[in-house]
Design a protein around this motif. Sequence first.
Motif, PDB file in Angstrom:
ATOM      1  N   THR A  83      38.999  -6.144  74.759  1.00  0.00           N
ATOM      2  CA  THR A  83      37.975  -5.464  75.557  1.00  0.00           C
ATOM      3  C   THR A  83      37.546  -4.159  74.900  1.00  0.00           C
ATOM      4  OG1 THR A  83      38.868  -6.451  77.582  1.00  0.00           O
ATOM      5  CG2 THR A  83      37.464  -4.517  77.837  1.00  0.00           C
ATOM      6  N   LEU A  84      38.505  -3.381  74.433  1.00  0.00           N
ATOM      7  CA  LEU A  84      38.166  -2.125  73.766  1.00  0.00           C
ATOM      8  C   LEU A  84      37.342  -2.371  72.507  1.00  0.00           C
ATOM      9  CD1 LEU A  84      41.567  -0.197  74.077  1.00  0.00           C
ATOM     10  CD2 LEU A  84      39.472   0.221  75.383  1.00  0.00           C
ATOM     11  N   SER A  85      37.697  -3.399  71.772  1.00  0.00           N
ATOM     12  CA  SER A  85      37.020  -3.684  70.503  1.00  0.00           C
ATOM     13  C   SER A  85      35.576  -4.124  70.694  1.00  0.00           C
ATOM     14  CB  SER A  85      37.779  -4.775  69.741  1.00  0.00           C
ATOM     15  OG  SER A  85      39.067  -4.326  69.396  1.00  0.00           O
ATOM     16  N   THR A  86      35.254  -4.666  71.864  1.00  0.00           N
ATOM     17  CA  THR A  86      33.919  -5.229  72.087  1.00  0.00           C
ATOM     18  C   THR A  86      33.084  -4.402  73.071  1.00  0.00           C
ATOM     19  OG1 THR A  86      34.846  -6.698  73.798  1.00  0.00           O
ATOM     20  CG2 THR A  86      34.654  -7.580  71.557  1.00  0.00           C
ATOM     21  N   THR A  87      33.587  -3.236  73.469  1.00  0.00           N
ATOM     22  CA  THR A  87      32.862  -2.376  74.410  1.00  0.00           C
ATOM     23  C   THR A  87      32.232  -1.206  73.668  1.00  0.00           C
ATOM     24  OG1 THR A  87      34.372  -2.941  76.227  1.00  0.00           O
ATOM     25  CG2 THR A  87      33.088  -0.917  76.466  1.00  0.00           C
ATOM     26  N   ASP A  88      30.985  -0.928  73.959  1.00  0.00           N
ATOM     27  CA  ASP A  88      30.301   0.239  73.390  1.00  0.00           C
ATOM     28  C   ASP A  88      30.945   1.499  73.961  1.00  0.00           C
ATOM     29  OD1 ASP A  88      28.601   2.334  72.718  1.00  0.00           O
ATOM     30  OD2 ASP A  88      26.771   1.253  73.265  1.00  0.00           O
ATOM     31  N   PRO A  89      31.455   2.392  73.102  1.00  0.00           N
ATOM     32  CA  PRO A  89      32.118   3.601  73.604  1.00  0.00           C
ATOM     33  C   PRO A  89      31.238   4.458  74.506  1.00  0.00           C
ATOM     34  CG  PRO A  89      32.512   3.341  71.250  1.00  0.00           C
ATOM     35  CD  PRO A  89      31.497   2.317  71.632  1.00  0.00           C
ATOM     36  N   GLU A  90      29.914   4.336  74.379  1.00  0.00           N
ATOM     37  CA  GLU A  90      29.001   5.152  75.180  1.00  0.00           C
ATOM     38  C   GLU A  90      28.706   4.547  76.549  1.00  0.00           C
ATOM     39  OE1 GLU A  90      28.119   8.214  74.213  1.00  0.00           O
ATOM     40  OE2 GLU A  90      29.419   7.817  72.479  1.00  0.00           O
ATOM     41  N   THR A  91      29.273   3.392  76.844  1.00  0.00           N
ATOM     42  CA  THR A  91      29.044   2.755  78.137  1.00  0.00           C
ATOM     43  C   THR A  91      29.508   3.677  79.258  1.00  0.00           C
ATOM     44  OG1 THR A  91      29.370   0.575  77.157  1.00  0.00           O
ATOM     45  CG2 THR A  91      29.575   0.731  79.547  1.00  0.00           C
ATOM     46  N   VAL A  92      28.671   3.869  80.249  1.00  0.00           N
ATOM     47  CA  VAL A  92      29.008   4.727  81.385  1.00  0.00           C
ATOM     48  C   VAL A  92      29.882   3.932  82.357  1.00  0.00           C
ATOM     49  CG1 VAL A  92      28.090   6.045  83.336  1.00  0.00           C
ATOM     50  CG2 VAL A  92      26.898   6.062  81.130  1.00  0.00           C
ATOM     51  N   VAL A  93      31.079   4.458  82.603  1.00  0.00           N
ATOM     52  CA  VAL A  93      32.010   3.839  83.551  1.00  0.00           C
ATOM     53  C   VAL A  93      32.770   4.949  84.284  1.00  0.00           C
ATOM     54  CG1 VAL A  93      32.361   1.699  82.243  1.00  0.00           C
ATOM     55  CG2 VAL A  93      33.856   3.671  81.804  1.00  0.00           C
ATOM     56  N   TRP A  94      33.432   4.564  85.369  1.00  0.00           N
ATOM     57  CA  TRP A  94      34.272   5.515  86.091  1.00  0.00           C
ATOM     58  C   TRP A  94      35.534   5.826  85.289  1.00  0.00           C
ATOM     59  CZ3 TRP A  94      39.345   4.940  87.842  1.00  0.00           C
ATOM     60  CH2 TRP A  94      39.833   6.026  88.589  1.00  0.00           C
ATOM     61  N   THR A  95      35.963   7.075  85.328  1.00  0.00           N
ATOM     62  CA  THR A  95      37.288   7.491  84.862  1.00  0.00           C
ATOM     63  C   THR A  95      37.780   8.554  85.838  1.00  0.00           C
ATOM     64  OG1 THR A  95      36.724   9.462  83.551  1.00  0.00           O
ATOM     65  CG2 THR A  95      36.385   7.327  82.488  1.00  0.00           C
ATOM     66  N   TRP A  96      39.068   8.852  85.809  1.00  0.00           N
ATOM     67  CA  TRP A  96      39.535   9.960  86.653  1.00  0.00           C
ATOM     68  C   TRP A  96      39.480  11.294  85.897  1.00  0.00           C
ATOM     69  CZ3 TRP A  96      43.537  12.820  84.803  1.00  0.00           C
ATOM     70  CH2 TRP A  96      44.514  12.215  84.022  1.00  0.00           C
ATOM     71  N   GLY A  97      39.112  11.241  84.629  1.00  0.00           N
ATOM     72  CA  GLY A  97      39.022  12.446  83.823  1.00  0.00           C
ATOM     73  C   GLY A  97      37.610  12.998  83.762  1.00  0.00           C
ATOM     74  N   PRO A  98      37.364  13.930  82.833  1.00  0.00           N
ATOM     75  CA  PRO A  98      36.057  14.586  82.760  1.00  0.00           C
ATOM     76  C   PRO A  98      34.976  13.768  82.082  1.00  0.00           C
ATOM     77  CG  PRO A  98      37.521  15.481  81.084  1.00  0.00           C
ATOM     78  CD  PRO A  98      38.355  14.551  81.914  1.00  0.00           C
ATOM     79  N   ASP A  99      35.344  12.747  81.328  1.00  0.00           N
ATOM     80  CA  ASP A  99      34.385  11.985  80.526  1.00  0.00           C
ATOM     81  C   ASP A  99      34.108  10.648  81.201  1.00  0.00           C
ATOM     82  OD1 ASP A  99      34.815  14.026  78.510  1.00  0.00           O
ATOM     83  OD2 ASP A  99      36.699  12.969  78.092  1.00  0.00           O
ATOM     84  N   LYS A 100      32.883  10.420  81.618  1.00  0.00           N
ATOM     85  CA  LYS A 100      32.536   9.194  82.344  1.00  0.00           C
ATOM     86  C   LYS A 100      31.932   8.158  81.406  1.00  0.00           C
ATOM     87  CE  LYS A 100      33.948  11.327  85.978  1.00  0.00           C
ATOM     88  NZ  LYS A 100      35.320  11.052  86.474  1.00  0.00           N
ATOM     89  N   HIS A 108      43.318  18.245  78.110  1.00  0.00           N
ATOM     90  CA  HIS A 108      41.934  17.896  78.414  1.00  0.00           C
ATOM     91  C   HIS A 108      41.804  17.305  79.816  1.00  0.00           C
ATOM     92  CE1 HIS A 108      37.821  16.612  77.542  1.00  0.00           C
ATOM     93  NE2 HIS A 108      38.136  15.358  77.819  1.00  0.00           N
ATOM     94  N   ASN A 109      42.754  16.453  80.193  1.00  0.00           N
ATOM     95  CA  ASN A 109      42.667  15.751  81.475  1.00  0.00           C
ATOM     96  C   ASN A 109      43.326  16.487  82.630  1.00  0.00           C
ATOM     97  OD1 ASN A 109      41.213  13.373  80.707  1.00  0.00           O
ATOM     98  ND2 ASN A 109      43.054  12.608  79.707  1.00  0.00           N
ATOM     99  N   LEU A 110      44.275  17.376  82.334  1.00  0.00           N
ATOM    100  CA  LEU A 110      45.067  17.992  83.398  1.00  0.00           C
ATOM    101  C   LEU A 110      44.217  18.653  84.488  1.00  0.00           C
ATOM    102  CD1 LEU A 110      47.938  18.554  84.427  1.00  0.00           C
ATOM    103  CD2 LEU A 110      47.917  20.665  83.079  1.00  0.00           C
ATOM    104  N   PRO A 111      43.141  19.375  84.162  1.00  0.00           N
ATOM    105  CA  PRO A 111      42.368  20.012  85.240  1.00  0.00           C
ATOM    106  C   PRO A 111      41.755  19.029  86.226  1.00  0.00           C
ATOM    107  CG  PRO A 111      41.813  20.978  83.103  1.00  0.00           C
ATOM    108  CD  PRO A 111      42.622  19.748  82.832  1.00  0.00           C
ATOM    109  N   TYR A 112      41.702  17.739  85.875  1.00  0.00           N
ATOM    110  CA  TYR A 112      41.077  16.726  86.722  1.00  0.00           C
ATOM    111  C   TYR A 112      42.110  15.872  87.448  1.00  0.00           C
ATOM    112  CZ  TYR A 112      37.195  18.383  84.043  1.00  0.00           C
ATOM    113  OH  TYR A 112      36.261  19.219  83.475  1.00  0.00           O
ATOM    114  N   ALA A 113      43.385  16.169  87.239  1.00  0.00           N
ATOM    115  CA  ALA A 113      44.471  15.440  87.911  1.00  0.00           C
ATOM    116  C   ALA A 113      44.797  16.168  89.212  1.00  0.00           C
ATOM    117  CB  ALA A 113      45.694  15.359  86.998  1.00  0.00           C
ATOM    118  N   ALA A 114      44.085  15.827  90.274  1.00  0.00           N
ATOM    119  CA  ALA A 114      44.222  16.569  91.537  1.00  0.00           C
ATOM    120  C   ALA A 114      45.643  16.527  92.077  1.00  0.00           C
ATOM    121  CB  ALA A 114      43.242  16.009  92.572  1.00  0.00           C
ATOM    122  N   TRP A 115      46.366  15.429  91.799  1.00  0.00           N
ATOM    123  CA  TRP A 115      47.748  15.328  92.270  1.00  0.00           C
ATOM    124  C   TRP A 115      48.666  16.326  91.571  1.00  0.00           C
ATOM    125  CZ3 TRP A 115      45.112  11.883  89.268  1.00  0.00           C
ATOM    126  CH2 TRP A 115      45.611  11.611  87.996  1.00  0.00           C
TER     127      TRP A 115
END
Length: 249
Positions: A94-111, A155-162
Amino acid sequence: MTTDYHSRIPLIEEEAACLAALAGDLSIPVPTCPGWTIAELITHVGQTHRWTVHVLRGRVQEPIWSRQVPSGLAEGQSGDADWLAAGASELLDTLSTTDPETVVWTWGPDKRASWWPRRMLFELVIHRADAELALGLDPVIPARTAIDGVEEFLHNLPYAAWVTRPLAQLGMEGATIHLHANDADGEWTITQGPAGKITWARGHAKGDAAVQGPVGDLLLMLYGRRPSDTLTVYGDHDLLNRWLATAAF
């Protein structure tokens, strides 16, 4: 970004194979994940792989958590090495065939899809270390990978609300922690900000507390897998330990 995205895929493959090879006796307790055995560790990692596949293939835009994604296991069943390897193979494809610029949900700052391989790499690195520690082995993390891991964590810690919610209760706003790798070119200063969120910067600086050691050990310390007293600590050791105990995830 595209280069980073694809360069992490072979590292994910290596780490997944290493973890699968450690999944022999699934009943062994994992001290760094209290209450878990190797079976539960493997199940957790394999589920995160299936979660990532679900998000990327479905172009998911709304929050969804790993437990909401089918695992392919019967109720109460744990994963094993083969189940882990099957999920990792699907992830890699899946990673190999997905465009890195595809907009998807993440729990971090980069969507974008580009967020996911880095997160999955360090999910594997840390849990591979968990399995090795459970088996009495000393984890080795290459310096380049560990530097990337420290920065991915920060990078991700500020977005980890827990994590940020309990950090806000520590009363440490303005406190600084400096990390200094002694085996690689890596220095970072973390500043505790309002509402439990942190900022960080690369480079040399003084901190209220400072920790020096191999960068792989600094990464494991951030994740609560290596006690700070196994490294060289300067300044306010109590502040450091309170922050680490709260920030680890």
